[in-house]
Design a protein around this motif. Structure first.
Motif, short mmCIF file in Angstrom:
data_model
loop_
_atom_site.label_atom_id
_atom_site.label_comp_id
_atom_site.label_asym_id
_atom_site.label_seq_id
_atom_site.Cartn_x
_atom_site.Cartn_y
_atom_site.Cartn_z
N LEU A 109 23.82 60.30 75.38
CA LEU A 109 23.30 60.85 74.13
C LEU A 109 22.08 61.72 74.40
O LEU A 109 21.08 61.25 74.95
N THR A 111 19.61 64.15 72.25
CA THR A 111 19.22 64.53 70.89
C THR A 111 18.01 65.45 70.97
O THR A 111 17.44 65.65 72.04
N THR A 132 23.10 66.57 70.14
CA THR A 132 23.62 66.12 68.85
C THR A 132 22.52 65.45 68.04
O THR A 132 21.44 65.16 68.56
N ASP A 133 22.81 65.21 66.79
CA ASP A 133 21.89 64.41 65.99
C ASP A 133 21.95 62.98 66.53
O ASP A 133 22.90 62.64 67.25
N PRO A 134 20.95 62.15 66.24
CA PRO A 134 20.94 60.79 66.80
C PRO A 134 22.18 59.95 66.51
O PRO A 134 22.57 59.11 67.31
N ARG A 136 25.20 61.17 66.35
CA ARG A 136 26.31 61.90 66.96
C ARG A 136 27.32 62.42 65.94
O ARG A 136 28.50 62.53 66.23
#
Length: 157
Positions: A109, A111, A132-134, A136
């Motif tokens: 991940l 972010t 991505t945003d936290p 996903r």
């Protein structure tokens, strides 16, 4: 005969850790342009045109739920198209590199709040990172080693 010696400050430049080099900065500090993604059903002609309009060399390919499936390498795809190995109406899903998510290769991940030191480590093994945003749910941007190099040079380190 003149000799040059490195001052302690100069020596520090060559031995700086990633944490020191980025001074606590996070991915958001890179000021990346918004990501450009294509749906898996998009034609390669449209993907290539849009990639060149936006100056992207890699484009994430998304499924119907907007989750990343893989990516297309624009230069490779264009070469295949010019060689006559593809048709302009072919779908990008047929030419994408699929992401490998396994127990041994879990999803990493990245972010806007990921430290740049972590991003640097990730990019040692990958061509680019999808930010991505936290949760996903959507792709925010793409980050490359060139983005990190530009950031460091702007900061004068």
């Amino acid at each position: 005969m003149a000799t040059a010696t490195l001052s302690p400050q100069t020596t520090h430049l060559f031995t700086a850790t990633a944490a020191e080099k980025y001074r606590g900065a996070v991915v958001e500090d890179l000021q990346l342009p918004p990501a450009f993604c294509v749906k898996s059903s998009e034609t390669i002609l449209r993907a290539i045109e849009q990639a060149y309009e936006r100056d992207f060399s890699h484009i994430p390919v998304l499924d119907r739920q907007r989750r990343p499936l893989g990516y297309i390498d624009v230069a490779t795809l264009k070469t295949q198209w010019e060689a006559g190995n593809t048709d302009a109406s072919d779908k990008v899903i047929n030419y994408m590199t699929k992401f490998k998510r396994t127990v041994s290769q879990p999803y990493t991940l990245i972010t806007p709040y990921t430290p740049l030191a972590e991003l640097e480590e990730f990019l040692k093994q990958n061509i680019f990172a999808i930010v991505t945003d936290p949760s996903r749910k959507f792709v925010v941007a793409l980050a490359t080693t060139q983005d990190l190099e530009t950031f460091v040079s702007r900061r004068g380190f």
